[in-house]
Design a protein around this motif. Sequence first.
Motif, PDB file in Angstrom:
ATOM      1  N   ASP A 102       0.843  -1.203   0.000  1.00  0.00           N
ATOM      2  CA  ASP A 102       0.000   0.000   0.000  1.00  0.00           C
ATOM      3  C   ASP A 102       0.874   1.247   0.000  1.00  0.00           C
ATOM      4  OD1 ASP A 102      -2.409  -1.522   0.242  1.00  0.00           O
ATOM      5  OD2 ASP A 102      -1.929  -1.810   2.367  1.00  0.00           O
ATOM      6  N   PHE A 103       0.427   2.266  -0.729  1.00  0.00           N
ATOM      7  CA  PHE A 103       1.154   3.537  -0.721  1.00  0.00           C
ATOM      8  C   PHE A 103       0.881   4.277   0.586  1.00  0.00           C
ATOM      9  CE2 PHE A 103       0.895   2.620  -5.267  1.00  0.00           C
ATOM     10  CZ  PHE A 103       2.208   2.840  -5.645  1.00  0.00           C
ATOM     11  N   ILE A 104       1.929   4.823   1.182  1.00  0.00           N
ATOM     12  CA  ILE A 104       1.793   5.516   2.459  1.00  0.00           C
ATOM     13  C   ILE A 104       0.927   6.762   2.318  1.00  0.00           C
ATOM     14  CG2 ILE A 104       3.114   6.870   4.163  1.00  0.00           C
ATOM     15  CD1 ILE A 104       5.289   4.776   3.996  1.00  0.00           C
ATOM     16  N   ASP A 105       0.924   7.378   1.124  1.00  0.00           N
ATOM     17  CA  ASP A 105       0.133   8.601   0.944  1.00  0.00           C
ATOM     18  C   ASP A 105      -1.356   8.321   0.752  1.00  0.00           C
ATOM     19  OD1 ASP A 105      -0.042   7.591  -1.613  1.00  0.00           O
ATOM     20  OD2 ASP A 105       1.166   9.161  -2.551  1.00  0.00           O
ATOM     21  N   GLY A 106      -1.752   7.035   0.831  1.00  0.00           N
ATOM     22  CA  GLY A 106      -3.169   6.689   0.748  1.00  0.00           C
ATOM     23  C   GLY A 106      -3.742   6.667  -0.642  1.00  0.00           C
ATOM     24  N   THR A 107      -2.896   6.664  -1.669  1.00  0.00           N
ATOM     25  CA  THR A 107      -3.397   6.709  -3.052  1.00  0.00           C
ATOM     26  C   THR A 107      -3.714   5.340  -3.629  1.00  0.00           C
ATOM     27  OG1 THR A 107      -1.127   6.746  -3.907  1.00  0.00           O
ATOM     28  CG2 THR A 107      -2.199   8.879  -3.533  1.00  0.00           C
ATOM     29  N   GLY A 108      -3.643   4.295  -2.822  1.00  0.00           N
ATOM     30  CA  GLY A 108      -4.010   2.984  -3.318  1.00  0.00           C
ATOM     31  C   GLY A 108      -2.952   1.935  -3.041  1.00  0.00           C
ATOM     32  N   SER A 109      -3.017   0.843  -3.791  1.00  0.00           N
ATOM     33  CA  SER A 109      -2.087  -0.269  -3.592  1.00  0.00           C
ATOM     34  C   SER A 109      -1.461  -0.650  -4.933  1.00  0.00           C
ATOM     35  CB  SER A 109      -2.803  -1.466  -2.974  1.00  0.00           C
ATOM     36  OG  SER A 109      -3.884  -1.883  -3.795  1.00  0.00           O
ATOM     37  N   ALA A 110      -0.442  -1.521  -4.848  1.00  0.00           N
ATOM     38  CA  ALA A 110       0.267  -1.942  -6.053  1.00  0.00           C
ATOM     39  C   ALA A 110       0.848  -3.324  -5.826  1.00  0.00           C
ATOM     40  CB  ALA A 110       1.378  -0.949  -6.396  1.00  0.00           C
ATOM     41  N   THR A 111       1.161  -4.009  -6.917  1.00  0.00           N
ATOM     42  CA  THR A 111       1.836  -5.307  -6.811  1.00  0.00           C
ATOM     43  C   THR A 111       3.293  -5.139  -7.234  1.00  0.00           C
ATOM     44  OG1 THR A 111       1.102  -5.885  -9.045  1.00  0.00           O
ATOM     45  CG2 THR A 111      -0.233  -6.688  -7.207  1.00  0.00           C
ATOM     46  N   ILE A 112       4.162  -5.860  -6.536  1.00  0.00           N
ATOM     47  CA  ILE A 112       5.595  -5.748  -6.787  1.00  0.00           C
ATOM     48  C   ILE A 112       5.965  -6.580  -8.011  1.00  0.00           C
ATOM     49  CG2 ILE A 112       7.896  -6.194  -5.842  1.00  0.00           C
ATOM     50  CD1 ILE A 112       6.662  -5.939  -3.052  1.00  0.00           C
ATOM     51  N   GLU A 113       6.628  -5.954  -8.977  1.00  0.00           N
ATOM     52  CA  GLU A 113       7.089  -6.671 -10.166  1.00  0.00           C
ATOM     53  C   GLU A 113       8.604  -6.861 -10.168  1.00  0.00           C
ATOM     54  OE1 GLU A 113       5.530  -5.315 -13.855  1.00  0.00           O
ATOM     55  OE2 GLU A 113       3.501  -5.972 -13.322  1.00  0.00           O
ATOM     56  N   TRP A 125      24.145  -4.483   1.327  1.00  0.00           N
ATOM     57  CA  TRP A 125      23.191  -4.363   0.230  1.00  0.00           C
ATOM     58  C   TRP A 125      21.805  -4.216   0.841  1.00  0.00           C
ATOM     59  CZ3 TRP A 125      24.134  -4.361  -5.080  1.00  0.00           C
ATOM     60  CH2 TRP A 125      25.440  -4.689  -5.476  1.00  0.00           C
ATOM     61  N   VAL A 126      21.092  -3.165   0.497  1.00  0.00           N
ATOM     62  CA  VAL A 126      19.743  -2.967   1.034  1.00  0.00           C
ATOM     63  C   VAL A 126      18.742  -2.857  -0.107  1.00  0.00           C
ATOM     64  CG1 VAL A 126      20.618  -1.790   3.093  1.00  0.00           C
ATOM     65  CG2 VAL A 126      19.891  -0.441   1.115  1.00  0.00           C
ATOM     66  N   VAL A 127      17.489  -3.190   0.198  1.00  0.00           N
ATOM     67  CA  VAL A 127      16.405  -3.000  -0.769  1.00  0.00           C
ATOM     68  C   VAL A 127      16.082  -1.512  -0.788  1.00  0.00           C
ATOM     69  CG1 VAL A 127      14.019  -3.528  -1.348  1.00  0.00           C
ATOM     70  CG2 VAL A 127      15.499  -5.312  -0.392  1.00  0.00           C
ATOM     71  N   SER A 128      16.360  -0.867  -1.911  1.00  0.00           N
ATOM     72  CA  SER A 128      16.201   0.588  -1.989  1.00  0.00           C
ATOM     73  C   SER A 128      14.960   1.000  -2.772  1.00  0.00           C
ATOM     74  CB  SER A 128      17.436   1.227  -2.626  1.00  0.00           C
ATOM     75  OG  SER A 128      17.640   0.700  -3.938  1.00  0.00           O
ATOM     76  N   LYS A 129      14.613   0.232  -3.797  1.00  0.00           N
ATOM     77  CA  LYS A 129      13.505   0.604  -4.673  1.00  0.00           C
ATOM     78  C   LYS A 129      12.635  -0.610  -4.976  1.00  0.00           C
ATOM     79  CE  LYS A 129      15.075   4.866  -5.741  1.00  0.00           C
ATOM     80  NZ  LYS A 129      14.310   6.128  -5.576  1.00  0.00           N
ATOM     81  N   ILE A 154      11.570   2.502  -1.149  1.00  0.00           N
ATOM     82  CA  ILE A 154      11.044   1.528  -0.199  1.00  0.00           C
ATOM     83  C   ILE A 154      10.221   2.184   0.903  1.00  0.00           C
ATOM     84  CG2 ILE A 154      13.087   1.544   1.285  1.00  0.00           C
ATOM     85  CD1 ILE A 154      11.052  -1.556   0.257  1.00  0.00           C
ATOM     86  N   ASN A 155      10.544   3.457   1.222  1.00  0.00           N
ATOM     87  CA  ASN A 155       9.820   4.142   2.302  1.00  0.00           C
ATOM     88  C   ASN A 155       8.523   4.792   1.828  1.00  0.00           C
ATOM     89  OD1 ASN A 155      10.842   6.270   0.850  1.00  0.00           O
ATOM     90  ND2 ASN A 155      12.138   7.092   2.499  1.00  0.00           N
ATOM     91  N   GLU A 156       8.166   4.591   0.566  1.00  0.00           N
ATOM     92  CA  GLU A 156       6.908   5.141   0.051  1.00  0.00           C
ATOM     93  C   GLU A 156       5.755   4.155   0.148  1.00  0.00           C
ATOM     94  OE1 GLU A 156       7.053   7.310  -3.726  1.00  0.00           O
ATOM     95  OE2 GLU A 156       9.241   7.188  -3.621  1.00  0.00           O
ATOM     96  N   VAL A 157       6.052   2.917   0.544  1.00  0.00           N
ATOM     97  CA  VAL A 157       5.002   1.897   0.631  1.00  0.00           C
ATOM     98  C   VAL A 157       5.073   1.202   1.983  1.00  0.00           C
ATOM     99  CG1 VAL A 157       4.991   1.491  -1.862  1.00  0.00           C
ATOM    100  CG2 VAL A 157       6.450   0.103  -0.392  1.00  0.00           C
ATOM    101  N   THR A 158       4.001   0.529   2.307  1.00  0.00           N
ATOM    102  CA  THR A 158       3.939  -0.265   3.532  1.00  0.00           C
ATOM    103  C   THR A 158       3.327  -1.623   3.204  1.00  0.00           C
ATOM    104  OG1 THR A 158       3.138  -0.321   5.814  1.00  0.00           O
ATOM    105  CG2 THR A 158       1.648   0.595   4.166  1.00  0.00           C
ATOM    106  N   GLY A 159       3.591  -2.606   4.067  1.00  0.00           N
ATOM    107  CA  GLY A 159       3.016  -3.927   3.866  1.00  0.00           C
ATOM    108  C   GLY A 159       3.995  -4.951   3.340  1.00  0.00           C
ATOM    109  N   LEU A 160       5.267  -4.555   3.187  1.00  0.00           N
ATOM    110  CA  LEU A 160       6.249  -5.494   2.660  1.00  0.00           C
ATOM    111  C   LEU A 160       6.476  -6.665   3.606  1.00  0.00           C
ATOM    112  CD1 LEU A 160       8.038  -5.587   0.088  1.00  0.00           C
ATOM    113  CD2 LEU A 160       9.924  -4.775   1.520  1.00  0.00           C
TER     114      LEU A 160
END
Length: 438
Positions: A102-113, A125-129, A154-160
């Motif tokens: 889910d997007f933190i700004d409340g604009t909806g959700s997305a699937t990771i590709e 090594w960190v997950v950056s994007k 990575i900090n623009e979404v939640t639920g990972l």
Amino acid sequence: MSSVGTRVFVARLAGTTVFDPLGDQVGRVRDVVVLVRPKGAPRAVGLVVEVPGRRRVFLPLTRVTAMDPGQVISTGLVNMRRFEQRAFETLAVSELLDRTVDFIDGTGSATIEDVAIELQRNNDWVVSKLFVRRVVPGHRGLLRRRGETQLVAINEVTGLARAAGQQGAELLLAQYEDLKPADLADVLHDLGTTRRLEVASALDNDRLADVLEELPGDDQVAILRGLELGRAADVLEAMEPDDAADLLGELPDEQVAELLELMEPEEARDVRRLLAYEDNTAGGLMTTEPVVLGPETPIAAALAHVRRQDLAPALASMVFVVRPPLETPTGRYIGVVHLQRLLREPPHEPIGSVVDTDLEPVEAGAPLMSVTRQLATYNLLALPVVDADKRLLGAVSVDDVLDHLLPEDWREQDDEPGGTKPVPPGPRHAARPAVGRG
């Protein structure tokens, strides 16, 4: 050495060849192990590398000197102990692709590709994007992929870090679409129980049937029980009758009866016949679908039958010649014609003129060791099985025998492969014990 800021996308990394410093191939990347933390970006700690022998091992990123989508260079030291995922680890390719965030700004959700990992100044090594596709409200399944794609921090979404729930599997399967069924079975076996069922459910019936035939019995049962009954019956129909019978033999009688009723009558008939035999007998080992032809069949037609793509090599090694009817149980068994003989004779000749009548069939009650001895004595890949009236019931192939002679866990036992420089068994990480590995 990879430079600070180097960014690698894991979906593109999957399948990349791993080399040692001398340029010798060590194996291929199959996944990336990450630690998803409550605070801060997830950290990538190692690669799952498939080395010769289809063994998957863990290669710490501390032993990687260069990494990009074209190649990975390691120090040459590889711990050859089989990779086993730990409870606090997440596999980026197997478990994060297709996950919904889910997007933190409340604009909806997305699937990771795709997932991007990036090298930091401290050599972590960190997950950056994340490369994501927005979910269009009101669209489900494949239709949701019509949403726009974007690269987000990575900090623009939640639920990972949340449980995947009913996570899709299309992108994961795309990474493995060229794998043979046995190799894909290894991938499924290494997944967690929930994810394994999600991935298996996303396969079409024929592909899933082929993969199930290569899995250990407990994995087979777990997947079949997780499918809707109608789908489970369809998958059983797509399996070889002897493999379907072996799998059903692990289920309660009530469930077996229910599945057999849902199967096509003709397919269910063959499986019921096989279930009537003891496991370690010729009848319990045989398949009911070898190549069976009448003696008047031209050699050219017989060769066309053994060219069938769905025919196992062992069963393609000979044609079984019988009197009508040609469906098992057939009319009286006459003999066999070996593939090499078919290739040497004129194509217009009938197979009855070149039949080998010296090969003695075995009866359905013959014990496993008797079947094994006859296969070994005459260097055969398959052996005819008949009833007391000499009607052909099926054929036992050498791979059926091997499945019963090897220990039950043979798929999980790996021979020590060569070509790498192993390190003594021990913790996967020689450095950074604070990560939780040690």
